[in-house]
Write an enzyme that holds these catalytic residues in place. Sequence first.
Site, mmCIF file in Angstrom:
data_model
loop_
_atom_site.group_PDB
_atom_site.id
_atom_site.type_symbol
_atom_site.label_atom_id
_atom_site.label_comp_id
_atom_site.label_asym_id
_atom_site.label_seq_id
_atom_site.Cartn_x
_atom_site.Cartn_y
_atom_site.Cartn_z
ATOM 1 N N ARG A 147 29.775 7.634 31.931
ATOM 2 C CA ARG A 147 29.130 8.416 32.989
ATOM 3 C C ARG A 147 29.297 7.752 34.355
ATOM 4 N NH1 ARG A 147 23.551 7.657 29.909
ATOM 5 N NH2 ARG A 147 25.117 7.684 28.255
ATOM 6 N N GLU A 170 29.285 3.303 30.180
ATOM 7 C CA GLU A 170 30.256 3.232 31.279
ATOM 8 C C GLU A 170 30.905 4.576 31.582
ATOM 9 O OE1 GLU A 170 32.843 4.043 28.216
ATOM 10 O OE2 GLU A 170 31.146 2.658 28.161
ATOM 11 N N LYS A 224 29.651 -3.913 21.949
ATOM 12 C CA LYS A 224 29.508 -3.129 20.725
ATOM 13 C C LYS A 224 29.671 -4.029 19.504
ATOM 14 C CE LYS A 224 31.568 1.152 22.543
ATOM 15 N NZ LYS A 224 30.462 2.094 22.304
#
Length: 479
Positions: A333, A331, A259
Site C-alpha cells: 500500500r 509495503e 516474514k
Amino acid sequence: MPAQTTLVTALIDGSDADAAVPVNALTREALASWLEAQDPATRRWVETAGFKAEAGAHLMLPDAEGGAARVLAGLGDGSDPWALAGLPTALPRADYRLDPAPEGDQAFWSCFAWEMGAYSFTRYKSNTAAPGAGSDGDPSGPSRPARLVWPEGADRDAVTRAVAGTTLARDLINTPASDMGPEELEDAARVLADAHGATMDVIVGEDLERANYPAIYAVGKGSARPPRLIDIRWGREGAPRVTLVGKGVCFDSGGYDLKASAGMKLMKKDMGGAANTLGLARMIMMAGLDVRLRLLIPAVENMVSGTAYRPQDVLRTRKGLTVEIGNTDAEGRVVLCDALAEADSEQPDLLVDCATLTGAARVALGPEIAVYFANDDSLAADIERHAEAWHDPVWRLPLWAPYRKMLDSKTADINNAGEGGFAGAITAALYLKEFVSDSTRWAHFDIYGWNPAGRPGRPAGGEAFALRALYALVADRFG
C-alpha cells in the site's frame, strides 16, 4: 521474454477438419438422447465404461480397426466453462474437432478452456518446450498436447485476447525473483509497449525521490536492485481515460518486520498485481479499444539492509500526506499510494488497481475469489455483472468508513498498518482510498495471484484474477 508468450498453440485451422477425431461434448441430459440414437454395441460400450457425462470426464469410442472413432466429453449440467480443459493433456496426441460445432459463448469457452488446458510453465525444465511445441520448437514435436480445430462459430480474436492476457500474467508471476526483479519487470513491460506502439517512461532509483515519488523510493531503496516507476501510455488523446495501477513488489521479505519462511516462500508472486494489469493492458491494446490507456507499475523489492526503511519511520508521499510505518511488511500500500496519487491527478474516467495486498482477503474468501472494493455503486454493479458472465468470481467488501480510525497515527497523517489486526483487507483499502479523489470512479482488487492446487486449465502456480471481467468492463463502458 515472458511478454512474447506464444499464443493459441493448441488450436489449429480447420483445413483438415474432416481428418480430425470428432468430439461430442454432452451434458448429462443430452447424453441420454444421444445414446438413444446409437447402435446397441455403442450403448453397451458407454454403459460398461460408466460414462455419465460428468464435467471433465471423457470416453474414447474405438473404430473397427481399434483406433479412435470418436470422443465423448462430459459437460455435467453445462455450467462449468472449464469442462473441456483437461482434454488437451488427457487425450492421445491427435487433432480433434467438436461435433457439432458450438457457437457463441459455448464456442468461446470450448476454445479458451482447451488452450488453457495446454498451458504449462516450462522455462526452467530441461529438454522441454513451451506448450504446443516440441523440444526444438516444432509445433508438431513430441511434447505438444492434443489439438483442437477451431470451430467455425468461434470468435478467434476474443479467444486469442483472453489467452494472451492470461498467459502473460501467469508467466510473469511464475518467473522466480532471481529473473524477475524490478529491471526485468520493466523489460517485460517494454516488450509489451513496443509490440503495440505504446510509449513508456521509467523513473529509477534516487530519481524517484527527485520526481516526488518518495514512498516508492523509501520502500525500494533497501534492495541492491533499484526501484522504479513504470509508466505506459497508449491510445489517442481525447479518448476516455482508463488508468491501471499494478503492485510490482518483485520480492517481499517483509523488511525489518521479517516474514517467517512459510510466508516468504511464495513472495515471488507479490508482483501479481503488476502481472494482472499487464495482462489486462495487453487485451485492451490487442482489441484496439478507443481509450486513452495508462498503466503505472511501482516496481520494487522489499528487503532488509542498512538502507531499508524501518518501523515508525515517517514517510512523505506524492499527495503530501505523511505516513507512519506501523509495519514494514505492509509495503504494498505504501508503493501504491504514490502511483494512485499520480493516476488520480489526471482525473481518469476509470481507475483500477490490482494488488496481492492482504492475507486477510485470503482468510475471508480463500484463494479463488478476488476481493474488490469500489467507491461507486454503479461501477460495482457493472463489475459483478461482467464477472458473472465471464466466470471470474469476485466479491465486494465495504469501504467501511468507521474503520478509518484504526489507521490513525500520533505522529503522522496516517499509519500504514491498522491497530488490533481486525478487518485487514478493509483497512488496507481505506488507506488507498486516502489517495484517490471521491470524484474518481475507482476499484481496488485484492487478489491472490496464485493457484495453490492444480485444476484443469488452471495449473498450480501463477494466475490472473478478474482479467476477463475487467476487460469486458472496459470494453462495455468505453469500447
